[in-house]
Design a protein around this motif. Sequence first.
Motif, PDB file in Angstrom:
ATOM      1  N   ARG A   4      71.162  67.450  48.251  1.00  0.00           N
ATOM      2  CA  ARG A   4      71.155  68.884  48.512  1.00  0.00           C
ATOM      3  C   ARG A   4      72.090  69.656  47.575  1.00  0.00           C
ATOM      4  O   ARG A   4      72.133  70.862  47.597  1.00  0.00           O
ATOM      5  CB  ARG A   4      71.533  69.158  49.956  1.00  0.00           C
ATOM      6  N   LYS A   5      72.845  68.961  46.756  1.00  0.00           N
ATOM      7  CA  LYS A   5      73.785  69.624  45.855  1.00  0.00           C
ATOM      8  C   LYS A   5      73.112  70.123  44.581  1.00  0.00           C
ATOM      9  O   LYS A   5      73.742  70.787  43.783  1.00  0.00           O
ATOM     10  CB  LYS A   5      74.919  68.671  45.490  1.00  0.00           C
ATOM     11  N   SER A   6      71.852  69.796  44.382  1.00  0.00           N
ATOM     12  CA  SER A   6      71.202  70.138  43.128  1.00  0.00           C
ATOM     13  C   SER A   6      70.229  71.305  43.256  1.00  0.00           C
ATOM     14  O   SER A   6      69.428  71.523  42.364  1.00  0.00           O
ATOM     15  CB  SER A   6      70.449  68.922  42.599  1.00  0.00           C
ATOM     16  N   PHE A   7      70.262  72.037  44.349  1.00  0.00           N
ATOM     17  CA  PHE A   7      69.326  73.149  44.525  1.00  0.00           C
ATOM     18  C   PHE A   7      69.937  74.427  44.000  1.00  0.00           C
ATOM     19  O   PHE A   7      71.074  74.725  44.309  1.00  0.00           O
ATOM     20  CB  PHE A   7      68.974  73.331  46.009  1.00  0.00           C
ATOM     21  N   PRO A   8      69.259  75.240  43.236  1.00  0.00           N
ATOM     22  CA  PRO A   8      68.004  75.000  42.524  1.00  0.00           C
ATOM     23  C   PRO A   8      68.256  74.274  41.211  1.00  0.00           C
ATOM     24  O   PRO A   8      69.395  74.164  40.764  1.00  0.00           O
ATOM     25  CB  PRO A   8      67.487  76.411  42.262  1.00  0.00           C
ATOM     26  N   SER A   9      67.213  73.831  40.594  1.00  0.00           N
ATOM     27  CA  SER A   9      67.329  73.131  39.319  1.00  0.00           C
ATOM     28  C   SER A   9      67.757  74.115  38.232  1.00  0.00           C
ATOM     29  O   SER A   9      67.070  75.087  37.947  1.00  0.00           O
ATOM     30  CB  SER A   9      65.981  72.508  38.944  1.00  0.00           C
ATOM     31  N   THR A  12      65.367  74.092  35.096  1.00  0.00           N
ATOM     32  CA  THR A  12      64.103  74.770  35.352  1.00  0.00           C
ATOM     33  C   THR A  12      64.296  76.276  35.451  1.00  0.00           C
ATOM     34  O   THR A  12      63.501  77.042  34.887  1.00  0.00           O
ATOM     35  CB  THR A  12      63.466  74.233  36.646  1.00  0.00           C
ATOM     36  N   SER A  13      65.329  76.716  36.138  1.00  0.00           N
ATOM     37  CA  SER A  13      65.528  78.168  36.280  1.00  0.00           C
ATOM     38  C   SER A  13      65.856  78.812  34.938  1.00  0.00           C
ATOM     39  O   SER A  13      65.344  79.889  34.620  1.00  0.00           O
ATOM     40  CB  SER A  13      66.619  78.471  37.301  1.00  0.00           C
ATOM     41  N   PHE A  14      66.675  78.158  34.116  1.00  0.00           N
ATOM     42  CA  PHE A  14      67.001  78.698  32.800  1.00  0.00           C
ATOM     43  C   PHE A  14      65.766  78.740  31.904  1.00  0.00           C
ATOM     44  O   PHE A  14      65.520  79.720  31.199  1.00  0.00           O
ATOM     45  CB  PHE A  14      68.098  77.848  32.146  1.00  0.00           C
ATOM     46  N   CYS A  15      64.977  77.680  31.945  1.00  0.00           N
ATOM     47  CA  CYS A  15      63.782  77.620  31.117  1.00  0.00           C
ATOM     48  C   CYS A  15      62.752  78.663  31.552  1.00  0.00           C
ATOM     49  O   CYS A  15      62.159  79.339  30.712  1.00  0.00           O
ATOM     50  CB  CYS A  15      63.188  76.219  31.185  1.00  0.00           C
ATOM     51  N   SER A  59      59.233  67.307  34.238  1.00  0.00           N
ATOM     52  CA  SER A  59      60.052  66.209  33.705  1.00  0.00           C
ATOM     53  C   SER A  59      61.310  65.995  34.548  1.00  0.00           C
ATOM     54  O   SER A  59      61.804  64.873  34.647  1.00  0.00           O
ATOM     55  CB  SER A  59      60.438  66.484  32.254  1.00  0.00           C
ATOM     56  N   ARG A  60      61.830  67.048  35.169  1.00  0.00           N
ATOM     57  CA  ARG A  60      63.007  66.894  36.029  1.00  0.00           C
ATOM     58  C   ARG A  60      62.680  66.071  37.274  1.00  0.00           C
ATOM     59  O   ARG A  60      63.513  65.330  37.763  1.00  0.00           O
ATOM     60  CB  ARG A  60      63.559  68.265  36.454  1.00  0.00           C
ATOM     61  N   THR A  61      61.450  66.221  37.785  1.00  0.00           N
ATOM     62  CA  THR A  61      61.075  65.415  38.957  1.00  0.00           C
ATOM     63  C   THR A  61      60.661  64.010  38.552  1.00  0.00           C
ATOM     64  O   THR A  61      60.913  63.054  39.288  1.00  0.00           O
ATOM     65  CB  THR A  61      59.925  66.076  39.746  1.00  0.00           C
ATOM     66  N   CYS A  62      60.018  63.855  37.403  1.00  0.00           N
ATOM     67  CA  CYS A  62      59.597  62.519  36.950  1.00  0.00           C
ATOM     68  C   CYS A  62      60.791  61.637  36.611  1.00  0.00           C
ATOM     69  O   CYS A  62      60.717  60.414  36.767  1.00  0.00           O
ATOM     70  CB  CYS A  62      58.681  62.641  35.733  1.00  0.00           C
ATOM     71  N   ASP A  63      61.875  62.232  36.145  1.00  0.00           N
ATOM     72  CA  ASP A  63      63.078  61.472  35.818  1.00  0.00           C
ATOM     73  C   ASP A  63      63.986  61.268  37.032  1.00  0.00           C
ATOM     74  O   ASP A  63      65.079  60.730  36.899  1.00  0.00           O
ATOM     75  CB  ASP A  63      63.871  62.171  34.720  1.00  0.00           C
ATOM     76  N   TYR A  64      63.547  61.749  38.187  1.00  0.00           N
ATOM     77  CA  TYR A  64      64.281  61.625  39.444  1.00  0.00           C
ATOM     78  C   TYR A  64      65.651  62.312  39.403  1.00  0.00           C
ATOM     79  O   TYR A  64      66.594  61.872  40.044  1.00  0.00           O
ATOM     80  CB  TYR A  64      64.446  60.157  39.865  1.00  0.00           C
ATOM     81  N   HIS A  65      65.754  63.409  38.638  1.00  0.00           N
ATOM     82  CA  HIS A  65      66.984  64.192  38.643  1.00  0.00           C
ATOM     83  C   HIS A  65      66.970  65.245  39.750  1.00  0.00           C
ATOM     84  O   HIS A  65      68.023  65.676  40.205  1.00  0.00           O
ATOM     85  CB  HIS A  65      67.193  64.883  37.293  1.00  0.00           C
ATOM     86  N   HIS A  66      65.768  65.668  40.158  1.00  0.00           N
ATOM     87  CA  HIS A  66      65.623  66.704  41.185  1.00  0.00           C
ATOM     88  C   HIS A  66      64.445  66.384  42.083  1.00  0.00           C
ATOM     89  O   HIS A  66      63.498  65.712  41.680  1.00  0.00           O
ATOM     90  CB  HIS A  66      65.382  68.078  40.544  1.00  0.00           C
ATOM     91  N   ASP A  70      63.660  71.530  44.593  1.00  0.00           N
ATOM     92  CA  ASP A  70      64.671  72.049  43.671  1.00  0.00           C
ATOM     93  C   ASP A  70      64.005  72.711  42.470  1.00  0.00           C
ATOM     94  O   ASP A  70      64.429  73.771  42.017  1.00  0.00           O
ATOM     95  CB  ASP A  70      65.577  70.922  43.169  1.00  0.00           C
ATOM     96  N   VAL A  71      62.967  72.080  41.967  1.00  0.00           N
ATOM     97  CA  VAL A  71      62.264  72.600  40.798  1.00  0.00           C
ATOM     98  C   VAL A  71      61.497  73.866  41.151  1.00  0.00           C
ATOM     99  O   VAL A  71      61.514  74.848  40.393  1.00  0.00           O
ATOM    100  CB  VAL A  71      61.328  71.514  40.219  1.00  0.00           C
ATOM    101  N   VAL A  72      60.835  73.884  42.294  1.00  0.00           N
ATOM    102  CA  VAL A  72      60.103  75.089  42.708  1.00  0.00           C
ATOM    103  C   VAL A  72      61.068  76.244  42.937  1.00  0.00           C
ATOM    104  O   VAL A  72      60.807  77.383  42.527  1.00  0.00           O
ATOM    105  CB  VAL A  72      59.253  74.802  43.969  1.00  0.00           C
ATOM    106  N   GLY A  73      62.200  75.978  43.560  1.00  0.00           N
ATOM    107  CA  GLY A  73      63.211  77.018  43.753  1.00  0.00           C
ATOM    108  C   GLY A  73      63.744  77.550  42.435  1.00  0.00           C
ATOM    109  O   GLY A  73      63.932  78.752  42.254  1.00  0.00           O
ATOM    110  N   GLY A  74      63.987  76.660  41.489  1.00  0.00           N
ATOM    111  CA  GLY A  74      64.441  77.077  40.170  1.00  0.00           C
ATOM    112  C   GLY A  74      63.390  77.888  39.436  1.00  0.00           C
ATOM    113  O   GLY A  74      63.707  78.855  38.739  1.00  0.00           O
ATOM    114  N   ALA A  75      62.123  77.510  39.588  1.00  0.00           N
ATOM    115  CA  ALA A  75      61.043  78.250  38.933  1.00  0.00           C
ATOM    116  C   ALA A  75      60.902  79.651  39.520  1.00  0.00           C
ATOM    117  O   ALA A  75      60.723  80.630  38.779  1.00  0.00           O
ATOM    118  CB  ALA A  75      59.729  77.487  39.079  1.00  0.00           C
TER     119      ALA A  75
END
Length: 98
Positions: A4-9, A12-15, A59-66, A70-75
Amino acid sequence: MDGRKSFPSGHTSFCFTGMVYLTLFLFDRIDFKKQFTGRGIVFTLCMMPILFATLVGVSRTCDYHHHYSDVVGGAILGTAVGTLVYYYHGNLVDESVK
């Protein structure tokens, strides 16, 4: 609990912030109301930054970083910030030209 410490990505949000801004800029500069050859190709090229941002999120979800949330929130956050900055900056540029 560490998940839960990685929300949002942040990646992803910067990109999404940069790529949504770039996409809106490209669509603003190109007049799609006029008929011209290669309109579909130009539209596809204008949408490429969004595809690039989506690939960063995947790629953030495929690499198991998020986690996917987290990725949807960042997007969502990046899209909102990119849109607000573009329209705020666009209004400032329009007022300074007048």
